[in-house]
Scaffold this motif. Structure first.
Motif, PDB file in Angstrom:
ATOM      1  N   SER A 223       0.824  -1.199   0.000  1.00  0.00           N
ATOM      2  CA  SER A 223       0.000   0.000   0.000  1.00  0.00           C
ATOM      3  C   SER A 223       0.856   1.245   0.000  1.00  0.00           C
ATOM      4  N   LEU A 224       0.454   2.191  -0.814  1.00  0.00           N
ATOM      5  CA  LEU A 224       0.946   3.558  -0.670  1.00  0.00           C
ATOM      6  C   LEU A 224      -0.038   4.378   0.145  1.00  0.00           C
ATOM      7  N   GLU A 225      -1.334   4.140  -0.053  1.00  0.00           N
ATOM      8  CA  GLU A 225      -2.371   4.955   0.571  1.00  0.00           C
ATOM      9  C   GLU A 225      -2.338   4.906   2.096  1.00  0.00           C
ATOM     10  N   VAL A 226      -2.059   3.747   2.678  1.00  0.00           N
ATOM     11  CA  VAL A 226      -2.013   3.665   4.144  1.00  0.00           C
ATOM     12  C   VAL A 226      -0.604   3.369   4.644  1.00  0.00           C
ATOM     13  N   ASN A 227       0.374   3.664   3.820  1.00  0.00           N
ATOM     14  CA  ASN A 227       1.777   3.601   4.226  1.00  0.00           C
ATOM     15  C   ASN A 227       2.048   4.777   5.169  1.00  0.00           C
ATOM     16  N   ASP A 228       2.724   4.532   6.273  1.00  0.00           N
ATOM     17  CA  ASP A 228       2.938   5.639   7.211  1.00  0.00           C
ATOM     18  C   ASP A 228       3.791   6.745   6.608  1.00  0.00           C
ATOM     19  N   HIS A 229       4.670   6.396   5.663  1.00  0.00           N
ATOM     20  CA  HIS A 229       5.462   7.436   4.999  1.00  0.00           C
ATOM     21  C   HIS A 229       4.542   8.410   4.263  1.00  0.00           C
ATOM     22  N   TYR A 230       3.581   7.880   3.514  1.00  0.00           N
ATOM     23  CA  TYR A 230       2.634   8.752   2.828  1.00  0.00           C
ATOM     24  C   TYR A 230       1.728   9.467   3.829  1.00  0.00           C
ATOM     25  N   GLY A 231       1.310   8.752   4.856  1.00  0.00           N
ATOM     26  CA  GLY A 231       0.428   9.369   5.837  1.00  0.00           C
ATOM     27  C   GLY A 231       1.029  10.595   6.480  1.00  0.00           C
ATOM     28  N   PHE A 232       2.297  10.494   6.883  1.00  0.00           N
ATOM     29  CA  PHE A 232       2.904  11.583   7.639  1.00  0.00           C
ATOM     30  C   PHE A 232       3.667  12.573   6.767  1.00  0.00           C
ATOM     31  N   PHE A 233       4.301  12.100   5.678  1.00  0.00           N
ATOM     32  CA  PHE A 233       5.106  12.993   4.844  1.00  0.00           C
ATOM     33  C   PHE A 233       4.333  13.593   3.679  1.00  0.00           C
ATOM     34  N   VAL A 234       3.364  12.870   3.136  1.00  0.00           N
ATOM     35  CA  VAL A 234       2.648  13.328   1.939  1.00  0.00           C
ATOM     36  C   VAL A 234       1.287  13.920   2.308  1.00  0.00           C
ATOM     37  N   TYR A 235       0.510  13.176   3.108  1.00  0.00           N
ATOM     38  CA  TYR A 235      -0.836  13.623   3.454  1.00  0.00           C
ATOM     39  C   TYR A 235      -0.882  14.467   4.726  1.00  0.00           C
ATOM     40  N   ASN A 236       0.252  14.587   5.413  1.00  0.00           N
ATOM     41  CA  ASN A 236       0.360  15.441   6.601  1.00  0.00           C
ATOM     42  C   ASN A 236      -0.673  15.095   7.664  1.00  0.00           C
ATOM     43  N   MET A 237      -0.853  13.803   7.902  1.00  0.00           N
ATOM     44  CA  MET A 237      -1.811  13.358   8.898  1.00  0.00           C
ATOM     45  C   MET A 237      -1.245  13.503  10.310  1.00  0.00           C
ATOM     46  N   SER A 238      -2.135  13.719  11.247  1.00  0.00           N
ATOM     47  CA  SER A 238      -1.771  13.589  12.654  1.00  0.00           C
ATOM     48  C   SER A 238      -1.729  12.106  12.999  1.00  0.00           C
ATOM     49  N   PRO A 239      -1.138  11.730  14.128  1.00  0.00           N
ATOM     50  CA  PRO A 239      -1.158  10.320  14.522  1.00  0.00           C
ATOM     51  C   PRO A 239      -2.571   9.746  14.613  1.00  0.00           C
ATOM     52  N   ARG A 240      -3.517  10.507  15.130  1.00  0.00           N
ATOM     53  CA  ARG A 240      -4.885   9.993  15.228  1.00  0.00           C
ATOM     54  C   ARG A 240      -5.571   9.951  13.867  1.00  0.00           C
TER      55      ARG A 240
ATOM     56  N   TYR B  58      -4.043   9.220  11.108  1.00  0.00           N
ATOM     57  CA  TYR B  58      -3.497   8.016  10.483  1.00  0.00           C
ATOM     58  C   TYR B  58      -4.140   6.762  11.073  1.00  0.00           C
ATOM     59  N   ALA B  59      -4.283   6.727  12.388  1.00  0.00           N
ATOM     60  CA  ALA B  59      -4.925   5.579  13.028  1.00  0.00           C
ATOM     61  C   ALA B  59      -6.358   5.416  12.535  1.00  0.00           C
ATOM     62  N   ASP B  60      -7.086   6.512  12.414  1.00  0.00           N
ATOM     63  CA  ASP B  60      -8.462   6.443  11.918  1.00  0.00           C
ATOM     64  C   ASP B  60      -8.498   5.930  10.481  1.00  0.00           C
ATOM     65  N   THR B  61      -7.539   6.342   9.675  1.00  0.00           N
ATOM     66  CA  THR B  61      -7.451   5.868   8.292  1.00  0.00           C
ATOM     67  C   THR B  61      -7.249   4.357   8.251  1.00  0.00           C
ATOM     68  N   LEU B  62      -6.365   3.838   9.092  1.00  0.00           N
ATOM     69  CA  LEU B  62      -6.135   2.394   9.130  1.00  0.00           C
ATOM     70  C   LEU B  62      -7.399   1.642   9.537  1.00  0.00           C
ATOM     71  N   ILE B  63      -8.110   2.157  10.513  1.00  0.00           N
ATOM     72  CA  ILE B  63      -9.331   1.475  10.957  1.00  0.00           C
ATOM     73  C   ILE B  63     -10.387   1.507   9.858  1.00  0.00           C
ATOM     74  N   ARG B  64     -10.530   2.629   9.170  1.00  0.00           N
ATOM     75  CA  ARG B  64     -11.502   2.700   8.080  1.00  0.00           C
ATOM     76  C   ARG B  64     -11.104   1.772   6.923  1.00  0.00           C
ATOM     77  N   GLN B  65      -9.812   1.678   6.656  1.00  0.00           N
ATOM     78  CA  GLN B  65      -9.337   0.740   5.639  1.00  0.00           C
ATOM     79  C   GLN B  65      -9.703  -0.696   6.020  1.00  0.00           C
ATOM     80  N   PHE B  66      -9.453  -1.038   7.265  1.00  0.00           N
ATOM     81  CA  PHE B  66      -9.760  -2.387   7.742  1.00  0.00           C
ATOM     82  C   PHE B  66     -11.256  -2.674   7.680  1.00  0.00           C
ATOM     83  N   GLU B  67     -12.076  -1.762   8.155  1.00  0.00           N
ATOM     84  CA  GLU B  67     -13.515  -2.009   8.221  1.00  0.00           C
ATOM     85  C   GLU B  67     -14.100  -2.244   6.830  1.00  0.00           C
ATOM     86  N   ARG B  68     -13.695  -1.458   5.865  1.00  0.00           N
ATOM     87  CA  ARG B  68     -14.216  -1.632   4.511  1.00  0.00           C
ATOM     88  C   ARG B  68     -13.744  -2.955   3.907  1.00  0.00           C
ATOM     89  N   LEU B  69     -12.468  -3.267   4.048  1.00  0.00           N
ATOM     90  CA  LEU B  69     -11.946  -4.502   3.457  1.00  0.00           C
ATOM     91  C   LEU B  69     -12.524  -5.735   4.145  1.00  0.00           C
TER      92      LEU B  69
END
Length: 297
Positions: free
Chosen positions: A204-221, A223-234
């Motif tokens: 994954s690039l979309e939920v890769n922490d490198h993209y999360g923090f360096f590209v999408y400028n996510m906060s830690p929470r 990013y965590a919310d993104t991972l949970i939403r990714q998991f729930e849908r899949l």
């Protein structure tokens, strides 16, 4: 279509709807694998004319030391959280780490983690390599990881995601049987190669922490919310046919003190959910192949 723009034909097209049903062990709906990138960066690497290793002129003390936090501190913090919640790693390994900081590799081995190659150094790129150079990297990866861990690598993630037109054919020729370098699907896919058998496992690039923090400028929470939403849908879609979720990590990012807490909440959530088959990359590839007739090239 204009001449010279033909499809490279890496894999067959298969629309999402109507695919054969994939069933993971114990009837789980989503296979979850965690891919820690255990990397080694050089302070002053040889220059590649097609891409700079560091944004700043070499030596980039800031970039180097930021990433060195991984092998001194944050690997251990990340790995302990993963182990606590029952998540083995499938390691994207800068093979030079076996020589430079063997303690990190040995820690991962003792935890029962799987290793695949991420090239020798993450500051040396495949761009411009001739075939002999690329073969030498693959041979070095196989030899060095086997000596350090006892494992024969099965997988490949190109160093810093850099390739040549030969890369997929060469790794299959050497007996590697999965690649993490294709991002086109949420299930494993057969890759067409000249010899051998090669499977693309969803990375994954979309939920890769490198993209999360360096590209999408996510906060830690965030990013965590993104991972949970990714998991729930899949996990929900996997009821029709089993899906794959990869969590690619870089410990110098996710293992920072202010980020590790929300990430641990994600692992706790997935482990308690009941729909996740928490596995290693090779196990997922084997389970998929056992159910499909399209695993060959």
């Amino acid at each position: 279509m204009q001449e010279g723009q033909s499809d490279p034909g890496l894999y067959d097209f298969a629309p999402w709807r109507g695919r054969p049903k994939i069933v993971w062990p114990q009837g789980k709906t989503v296979a979850v694998w965690v891919a820690p990138n255990l990397e080694f960066y050089e302070l002053d690497p040889p220059a590649n004319p097609l891409r700079k290793s560091w944004a700043k002129p070499h030596p980039d003390v800031v970039g180097y030391s930021h990433r060195d936090h991984a092998n001194r501190v944050s690997h251990w913090r990340m790995a302990d959280v993963m182990t606590r919640h029952g998540f083995p790693g499938s390691v994207s390994l800068s093979v030079a780490l076996c020589d430079h900081i063997p303690e990190v590799v040995e820690d991962a081995r003792q935890r029962g983690w799987e290793f695949f190659s991420h090239g020798i150094y993450n500051t040396r790129y495949s761009y411009g390599m001739d075939e002999a150079q690329e073969r030498a990297i693959i041979e070095d990866s196989i030899r060095t990881v086997r000596a350090a861990t006892g494992q024969t690598i099965r997988g490949w993630l190109a160093p810093a995601l850099t390739h040549t037109p030969r890369t997929l054919d060469l790794i299959a020729e050497y007996g590697l049987d999965y690649t993490c370098d294709l991002y086109h699907d949420d299930q494993p896919t057969a890759v067409k190669v000249k010899s051998g058998t090669l499977t693309a496992i969803p990375y994954s690039l979309e939920v890769n922490d490198h993209y999360g923090f360096f590209v999408y400028n996510m906060s830690p929470r965030d990013y965590a919310d993104t991972l949970i939403r990714q998991f729930e849908r899949l996990a929900a879609e996997g009821e029709a046919s089993g899906t794959v979720m990869c969590i690619p990590l870089h410990s110098y990012l996710i293992g920072q003190p202010h980020r590790i807490g929300p990430f641990e909440e994600v692992l706790r959530h997935i482990a308690a959910d009941g729909r996740a088959w928490i596995a290693r990359a090779g196990e997922i590839v084997d389970a998929w192949r056992a159910q499909t007739t399209g695993a060959g090239a």
